[in-house]
Structures are given as structure tokens and as C-alpha cells.
Design a protein around this motif. Structure first.
Motif, PDB file in Angstrom:
ATOM      1  N   GLY A 315      10.828 -18.089  73.652  1.00  0.00           N
ATOM      2  CA  GLY A 315      11.845 -17.474  72.982  1.00  0.00           C
ATOM      3  C   GLY A 315      12.450 -18.283  72.013  1.00  0.00           C
ATOM      4  N   ILE A 316      11.798 -18.923  71.264  1.00  0.00           N
ATOM      5  CA  ILE A 316      12.264 -19.647  70.116  1.00  0.00           C
ATOM      6  C   ILE A 316      12.500 -18.657  69.151  1.00  0.00           C
ATOM      7  N   THR A 317      13.668 -18.330  68.599  1.00  0.00           N
ATOM      8  CA  THR A 317      13.735 -17.322  67.843  1.00  0.00           C
ATOM      9  C   THR A 317      13.596 -17.880  66.182  1.00  0.00           C
ATOM     10  N   HIS A 318      14.075 -19.320  66.095  1.00  0.00           N
ATOM     11  CA  HIS A 318      13.925 -19.605  64.949  1.00  0.00           C
ATOM     12  C   HIS A 318      13.438 -21.272  64.436  1.00  0.00           C
ATOM     13  N   VAL A 319      12.640 -21.357  63.568  1.00  0.00           N
ATOM     14  CA  VAL A 319      12.398 -22.622  63.263  1.00  0.00           C
ATOM     15  C   VAL A 319      12.707 -22.963  61.734  1.00  0.00           C
ATOM     16  N   ILE A 320      13.502 -24.088  61.772  1.00  0.00           N
ATOM     17  CA  ILE A 320      14.273 -24.476  60.486  1.00  0.00           C
ATOM     18  C   ILE A 320      13.552 -25.768  60.036  1.00  0.00           C
ATOM     19  N   ASN A 321      12.774 -25.857  58.870  1.00  0.00           N
ATOM     20  CA  ASN A 321      12.392 -27.115  58.423  1.00  0.00           C
ATOM     21  C   ASN A 321      13.596 -27.714  57.705  1.00  0.00           C
ATOM     22  N   PHE A 322      14.141 -28.705  58.166  1.00  0.00           N
ATOM     23  CA  PHE A 322      15.379 -29.223  57.383  1.00  0.00           C
ATOM     24  C   PHE A 322      14.724 -30.039  56.186  1.00  0.00           C
ATOM     25  N   GLU A 323      13.501 -30.580  56.568  1.00  0.00           N
ATOM     26  CA  GLU A 323      12.821 -31.071  55.431  1.00  0.00           C
ATOM     27  C   GLU A 323      11.285 -30.858  55.556  1.00  0.00           C
ATOM     28  N   LEU A 324      10.569 -30.633  54.624  1.00  0.00           N
ATOM     29  CA  LEU A 324       9.294 -29.918  54.678  1.00  0.00           C
ATOM     30  C   LEU A 324       8.446 -30.994  55.183  1.00  0.00           C
ATOM     31  N   SER A 349      12.725 -22.489  55.708  1.00  0.00           N
ATOM     32  CA  SER A 349      12.420 -23.929  55.142  1.00  0.00           C
ATOM     33  C   SER A 349      13.591 -24.363  54.263  1.00  0.00           C
ATOM     34  N   PHE A 350      13.994 -25.500  54.079  1.00  0.00           N
ATOM     35  CA  PHE A 350      14.874 -26.124  53.071  1.00  0.00           C
ATOM     36  C   PHE A 350      13.942 -26.829  52.403  1.00  0.00           C
ATOM     37  N   CYS A 351      14.158 -26.936  50.701  1.00  0.00           N
ATOM     38  CA  CYS A 351      13.152 -27.500  49.920  1.00  0.00           C
ATOM     39  C   CYS A 351      13.963 -28.199  48.808  1.00  0.00           C
ATOM     40  N   ASP A 352      13.952 -29.499  48.753  1.00  0.00           N
ATOM     41  CA  ASP A 352      14.593 -30.033  47.560  1.00  0.00           C
ATOM     42  C   ASP A 352      13.898 -30.662  46.562  1.00  0.00           C
ATOM     43  N   GLN A 353      14.176 -30.909  45.523  1.00  0.00           N
ATOM     44  CA  GLN A 353      13.395 -31.444  44.206  1.00  0.00           C
ATOM     45  C   GLN A 353      12.051 -32.008  44.477  1.00  0.00           C
TER      46      GLN A 353
END
Ligand code: AMP
Length: 426
Positions: A315-324, A349-353
Motif C-alpha cells: 500500500g505504498i501510494t507514492h515514491v518520491i525521488n528527492f534526488e535521482l 522525481s525531482f531533477c535539478d541541473q
């Protein structure tokens, strides 16, 4: 899922009953392929990752073998050994054996490092049918003559690729040397590079090969998106994303332990119940965090890749990649924490430069373009338009920034990063 039922497999009544009580209706593909072969006594090479139902695929036929061929175990001996890389996986596999074997009169125990060995030694005194272990502690207890593998009948090596990544190869080789030559062997790995292939062929005799959900295709039933954001805005973006209450049970991934702690602290400060789980936490703290997450008392678990591998929480609804992740396969493993055994899930997924290089790698591996989500207050066109560095350059840059953190690794990192520079100059 398949159209075949568990009742089509030749499993004995007490196991069928336990499966029904667990709520499974249909075997997963790996269970369907592996169980009949394992019941015949064949060795098995399973190319599969956690989330495919592989634990039941090996646990059910092993339990059946044990009850149909009862034998008295000597003190400190075990009939079955399951070797697995992490403490969390060991605990989960042991729990699975207890669940599936609840109607059988068998003894099992689990041993892993990071805690006192007292209870583990005690639980081995009378011998056990099933022993689940991590390599380091097992080797320790063997050397102390607290565990003896001479009468072992079944050996399972789980997550072999991860074992090698974690540097367990020597322990594994030593353990294999102690096993009886005549035994039933099972080998599981998510990937099969040549060194793993070699290890498997040395261990298995005429194995059946079962391959399911190749690592690059797990992503298909997961709704994915990427959010381009400046590094400095990531924490605000995370808070923003978590305002949505449909994110009920969330794993947030960071690349480093330090990062995991920082993110967890920010969330707590903002009234979002969370805990960090990584290798520097004591076993007790990790287990407590995992239990609270399972119970739902904390909403967000912040984890690093190694700590999260194999976390078996439904039942994990979301995975967030704070860093890839800098290893593309880790992306697939991470997002596979949601969408377990057929469920659907969402991965953000969060993606910075600097991470654009990692994103490129991930898309290459999965063969999918991850849709870009721009409707959030921290969307950055700078990041969208920034040039994608080579993976090596991106990693060097990120490592050098990490050098700004406190701690003993700083100088090493800086030195490594500066090396090529001094070479070109000199
Ligand atoms: P594993 O790959 O062994 O880590 O299992 C992944 C998850 O799938 C665990 O939560 C299991 O409880 C669940 N599972 C295993 N077999 C089945 C099945 N046949 N039907 C539904 N869920 C299953």
C-alpha cells in the motif's frame, strides 16, 4: 497475475490454507514457474527482484519438502539456509516463512548483525529447520561454533547482485565451502552480469532458469513524472507536493544518509510525521521506523537505496525521488516499492541541473520518456534548458558539493575530485 490458481499447484493442504488466509488468490508468474520445478527438487536460477513474489516462490516448496521428509535436527544445525544481504530482508523473509508455515510444526530463526548475538545463539541451541541470515553475522557465529552447516539440505542465495555490491563476496565464498556437496540450491539475482553468472554456475547443478519482470520493464504499471527544480528549492517542493492528502504512504529517496536525515528533519519541523532509515541507524531504530510506517503512524519514510531494498510494505501510494539515483537500475528498484504484486503506484522525481545526466540514463534503461510535470510553483526553466552534463562530470560535481558537508569524508572527496585537475596542470 495469471489465470491459474494456487490450488492447481501441488501444494499440501496446510500450505494452501495459509495462502488463502494470507489473501493471495493467484500465483505470480515466478511462483507459477518456480514452484513445480522446486517441488521436483530441481536447482533454480531465478532472475527476479523483490516485488515479484519470489519469497513465496521458494518458501512454499521448501516448507513442503521439510514436512514431507521430516528429520530431527541436531543442536546448532539447520536444514535450510537462506542468505540475504540486509537485515530488513532477513526479517521479512523470516516473517514470510512464519506466515506460510503457520500450520506446520517447524522451527525457524533469523540472524543478522548490529544487535547482540545472545538471543540468536540461544535460538540455534536446539537446531532449526529454517535459518535466515545475513553473511557477516552468520560467518561470525560459524567461527564461534554456534552454527553448523554440515547437515544442510537446502541453500538459497538471495539478491546475489546486491550481495556483491555490498562487498559480501568473500563471506559468501567461505560459507559455500562449508556446505555439503549434495544439496538443493536456489540462486536469485535481479541482474545477471558475468561475475554473478559465474558464481551461480559454481553453485547450481543443472538449474532451471526462471526470469520475470526484467529490471527495465517494472516501471510500466507505475505512473511516473519528473519535476524540474533548482536544488535549493527541493525541500519547498517536497512540502508542496505533500500537501496533497492522496499521498498517504510515501517513501522519499535520497542518495545519502546525511540527505535522508536532513529531509526527515525538515518534514518533522513542518508537522509531517516521518522517519529516516539508513545504514547508520541502529537495527532497533530501523525496525521501529518500518513498523510505524507499516502501521501508518508515520506517513513518510525517508530512505537511501541500500536501506530500502526489499522493504516489503504493502500500500505504498507514492515514491518520491528527492534526488535521482546515479545508477539507473536503482530508479527501477526505487519506484518498484509502490505497485507491489500487481498494484498500481505513482512515482514523482525531482531533477535539478546536475541530475539531468542521471535522468537521461534512466530513460535510456527503461526505454521510456518520463512525462514532465510543470504545474507546480518551483518549476525551473533554467533546469529544463540547462545543458546535460556527462554522467562522470555530473557525479564529480555532485561529489565536490558533498565535500562541503561536515565529516571525515570531506577531504577524501575533495582530494579525489582535485586529482585530475592537478594532473592536467602538472
Ligand atoms: P516478494 O517479491 O517476495 O518480496 O513479494 C512481494 C509482495 O507480494 C509481498 O508483499 C508479498 O506478500 C506479496 N505477494 C506474494 N505472492 C503474492 C500473490 N500470489 N498474490 C498477491 N500478493 C503476493
Amino acid at each position: 497475475m495469471t489465470t491459474q490458481k494456487f490450488s492447481d499447484l501441488k501444494l499440501i493442504e496446510p500450505l494452501q490454507l495459509a495462502i488463502t488466509e494470507t489473501g493471495y488468490t493467484h500465483p505470480t508468474p515466478i511462483q507459477l514457474a518456480a514452484i513445480p520445478k522446486l517441488l521436483e527438487g530441481r536447482d533454480l536460477l531465478g532472475v527476479a527482484q523483490t516485488g515479484t513474489g519470489k519469497t513465496a516462490a521458494f518458501a512454499l516448496p521448501i516448507l513442503q519438502r521439510l514436512v514431507l521428509n521430516p528429520k530431527k535436527v541436531e543442536s546448532r544445525h539447520a536444514r535450510v539456509l537462506i542468505l540475504t544481504p540486509t537485515r530488513e530482508l532477513a526479517v521479512q523473509i523470516h516473517e514470510s516463512f512464519q506466515t506460510y508455515g503457520k500450520n506446520l510444526n517447524l522451527k525457524s530463526t533469523v540472524v543478522f548483525g548490529g544487535v547482540s548475538q545472545f538471543h540468536q545463539v540461544k535460538s540455534m541451541t536446539a537446531g532449526v529447520d529454517v535459518l535466515v541470515a545475513t553473511p557477516g553475522r552468520l560467518m561470525d557465529l560459524i567461527q564461534q561454533r554456534m552454527i553448523n552447516l554440515r547437515s544442510l539440505e537446502v541453500f538459497v542465495l538471495d539478491e546475489a547482485d546486491r550481495m556483491l555490491d555490498m562487498g559480501f563476496i568473500n563471506d559468501i565464498k567461505k560459507i559455500i565451502k562449508l556446505l555439503p556437496v549434495k544439496r538443493h540450491s536456489l540462486f536469485f539475482s535481479a541482474t545477471m552480469p558475468p561475475d554473478i553468472q559465474k558464481l551461480a554456475s559454481g553453485l547450481l547443478t543443472d538449474p532451471v532458469r526462471v526470469e520475470v519482470t526484467p529490471v527495465s520493464s517494472t516501471a510500466e504499471k507505475i505512473q511516473q513524472s519528473v519535476l524540474f527544480v533548482e536544488k535549493k528549492n527541493k525541500k519547498d517542493l517536497l512540502r508542496h507536493v505533500l500537501k496533497d492528502n492522496s499521498l498517504k504512504r510515501v517513501i522519499v529517496f535520497t542518495r545519502t544518509k546525511h540527505g535522508a536525515n536532513q529531509v526527515s528533519e525538515v518534514l518533522e519541523k513542518n508537522g509531517i510525521f516521518s522517519a529516516a532509515i539508513h545504514g547508520n541507524k541502529s537495527q532497533g531504530a530501523r525496525q521501529r521506523a518500518l513498523d510505524s510506517f507499516k502501521k501508518g503512524t508515520i506517513r513518510v519514510l525517508v530512505a537511501t537505496d541500500i536501506a530500502a531494498r526489499g522493504i516489503d510494505v504493502d500500500g505504498i501510494t507514492h515514491v518520491i525521488n528527492f534526488e535521482l539515483p546515479n545508477i539507473a537500475e536503482s530508479y527501477v528498484h526505487r519506484i518498484g516499492r509502490t505497485a507491489r504484486a500487481g498494484a498500481e503506484g505513482i512515482a514523482i522525481s525531482f531533477c535539478d541541473q546536475e541530475e539531468k545526466a542521471y535522468l537521461k540514463d534512466i530513460q535510456k534503461l527503461t526505454g521510456q520518456l518520463i512525462p514532465v510535470e510543470t504545474s507546480h510553483p518551483y518549476h525551473s526553466e533554467n533546469v529544463v534548458n540547462a545543458q546535460t552534463l556527462s554522467k562522470g562530470k555530473a557525479k564529480a560535481l555532485i561529489d565536490s558539493r558533498l565535500g562541503g558537508n561536515k565529516g571525515g569524508q570531506r577531504n577524501n572527496r575533495r582530494r579525489r575530485f582535485n586529482k585530475p585537475k592537478s594532473k592536467t596542470l602538472g
